[in-house]
Design a protein around this motif. Structure first.
Motif, PDB file in Angstrom:
ATOM      1  N   ALA A   1    -116.222 -39.932 -45.487  1.00 11.74           N
ATOM      2  CA  ALA A   1    -116.471 -39.335 -46.799  1.00 11.74           C
ATOM      3  C   ALA A   1    -117.163 -37.991 -46.630  1.00 11.74           C
ATOM      4  O   ALA A   1    -118.053 -37.835 -45.788  1.00 11.74           O
ATOM      5  N   ARG A   2    -116.716 -37.020 -47.411  1.00 12.35           N
ATOM      6  CA  ARG A   2    -117.421 -35.737 -47.492  1.00 12.35           C
ATOM      7  C   ARG A   2    -118.439 -35.762 -48.630  1.00 12.35           C
ATOM      8  O   ARG A   2    -119.551 -35.274 -48.498  1.00 12.35           O
ATOM      9  N   ASP A   3    -118.031 -36.365 -49.735  1.00 12.33           N
ATOM     10  CA  ASP A   3    -118.906 -36.578 -50.882  1.00 12.33           C
ATOM     11  C   ASP A   3    -118.365 -37.787 -51.636  1.00 12.33           C
ATOM     12  O   ASP A   3    -117.449 -38.473 -51.169  1.00 12.33           O
ATOM     13  N   GLN A   4    -118.906 -38.068 -52.785  1.00 10.92           N
ATOM     14  CA  GLN A   4    -118.496 -39.258 -53.540  1.00 10.92           C
ATOM     15  C   GLN A   4    -117.059 -39.174 -54.029  1.00 10.92           C
ATOM     16  O   GLN A   4    -116.400 -40.207 -54.212  1.00 10.92           O
ATOM     17  N   GLU A   5    -116.544 -37.975 -54.224  1.00 10.16           N
ATOM     18  CA  GLU A   5    -115.170 -37.829 -54.699  1.00 10.16           C
ATOM     19  C   GLU A   5    -114.180 -37.699 -53.546  1.00 10.16           C
ATOM     20  O   GLU A   5    -113.003 -38.025 -53.680  1.00 10.16           O
ATOM     21  N   THR A   6    -114.640 -37.197 -52.424  1.00  7.94           N
ATOM     22  CA  THR A   6    -113.749 -36.947 -51.286  1.00  7.94           C
ATOM     23  C   THR A   6    -113.995 -37.998 -50.230  1.00  7.94           C
ATOM     24  O   THR A   6    -114.907 -37.884 -49.396  1.00  7.94           O
TER      25      THR A   6
END
Length: 311
Positions: A93-98
């Motif tokens: 994960a890069r962030d919660q969306e990605t």
């Protein structure tokens, strides 16, 4: 030493658990076993090296891209025995969306851990060849120029400076390269684990890896001491040439002791150790001192440092 390394090999060896069963519970257990067997762990942080890396959002097979410089964190590992390309998938994960899945082999080929020690190891292992050739080329060209101009040439073991640090530094380089060769030959998984979870504490890693960390630290300490000693004995030009020559010699030692057959490296290290001891014993033979500058001299006559005549 070979016996010690054999013990380390037997202690560090691990065998991945076989994949059996198709139940959901068994698959979950297999994933946990796979996680324990990996050199990296859950929550490990990586930096993307590839221009674009595609993450799959299972089960719909949609893809989402991350780009060079993005930082990813490992969220989960899963084993897919039916995948003929790579049975291990990693959820990052890069962030919660990605967030998405990617085959482990493809992921590890395009990332580097964010730890600065890991990044130094990565860039040195991939980029050291060209700088090595440049240093050697500049040294040999400068050596040819000084020889043609009949200028004094100072080199390790040949018209050497009055210091124990250069020969000690070269021996440490040979010993470090031999230890690295041993790690790659006998316990490569230990070095791989260190790459993903590095530390400067030599007591927090297996013994042979701790020796390697200590040897690299000693190279830094003796290198600083040698610089201080060198610039107090020679001019700036001679010191620069000596440093370039010493760097070239250490590069040759590193290449030889790293890539030669490991058992031959042990034999050559013993021989080089004996040569270093002999050189250090002979280097103390300075019964005279220059009356003008106070530099040490082996024989009476013209001082090699200031040019004064001593009778």
């Amino acid at each position: 030493m070979c016996g010690l390394i054999a013990l380390i090999v037997s202690a560090c060896y691990y065998r991945p658990l076989p994949l059996t069963g198709d139940t959901e519970a068994q698959r979950e257990q297999d994933s946990l076993s796979c996680l324990e067997a990996r050199a990296y762990a859950q929550n490990s942080n990586f930096e993307v090296l590839a221009d674009t890396l595609w993450l799959h959002q299972l089960p719909f097979r949609d893809s989402i891209a991350v780009i060079q410089g993005d930082e990813l964190v490992v969220a989960e590992l899963a084993v897919h025995p039916d995948d003929a390309v790579d049975s291990v998938w990693v959820k990052v994960a890069r962030d919660q969306e990605t967030i998405g899945w990617i085959r482990e082999r493809h992921l590890l080929h395009n990332i580097v851990p964010v730890d600065p020690i890991s990044q130094c190891i990565h860039w040195f292992s991939r980029s050291h060849t060209l700088p090595f050739f440049l240093v050697l080329a500049v040294f040999f060209l400068w050596l040819a120029h000084r020889t043609y101009s009949r200028k004094p040439v100072k080199f390790l073991g040949l018209n050497d400076i009055d210091s124990v640090f250069p020969v000690t530094l070269s021996w440490l380089m040979a010993a470090s390269a031999t230890l690295y060769n041993s790690l790659q030959h006998f316990v490569p998984q230990t070095w791989e684990r260190y790459y993903y979870a590095p530390t400067l504490n030599p007591f927090d890693v297996p013994f042979i890896l701790g020796l390697f960390i200590v040897s690299v630290g000693l190279i830094v300490v003796f290198g600083i001491a040698m610089l201080d000693d060198l610039f107090h004995q020679t001019t700036l030009e001679v010191a620069a040439f000596y440093l370039l020559g010493l760097a070239s010699f250490c590069i040759l030692l590193y290449v030889f002791f790293t890539y030669v057959w490991v058992y031959l490296a042990y034999v050559c290290l013993v021989g080089y150790t004996l040569w270093c001891i002999r050189h250090l014993r002979l280097s103390h033979g300075y019964p005279y001192a220059c009356g003008a500058c106070g530099a040490k001299m082996r024989n009476k006559g013209i001082c090699p440092h200031c040019g004064a005549l001593n009778e």
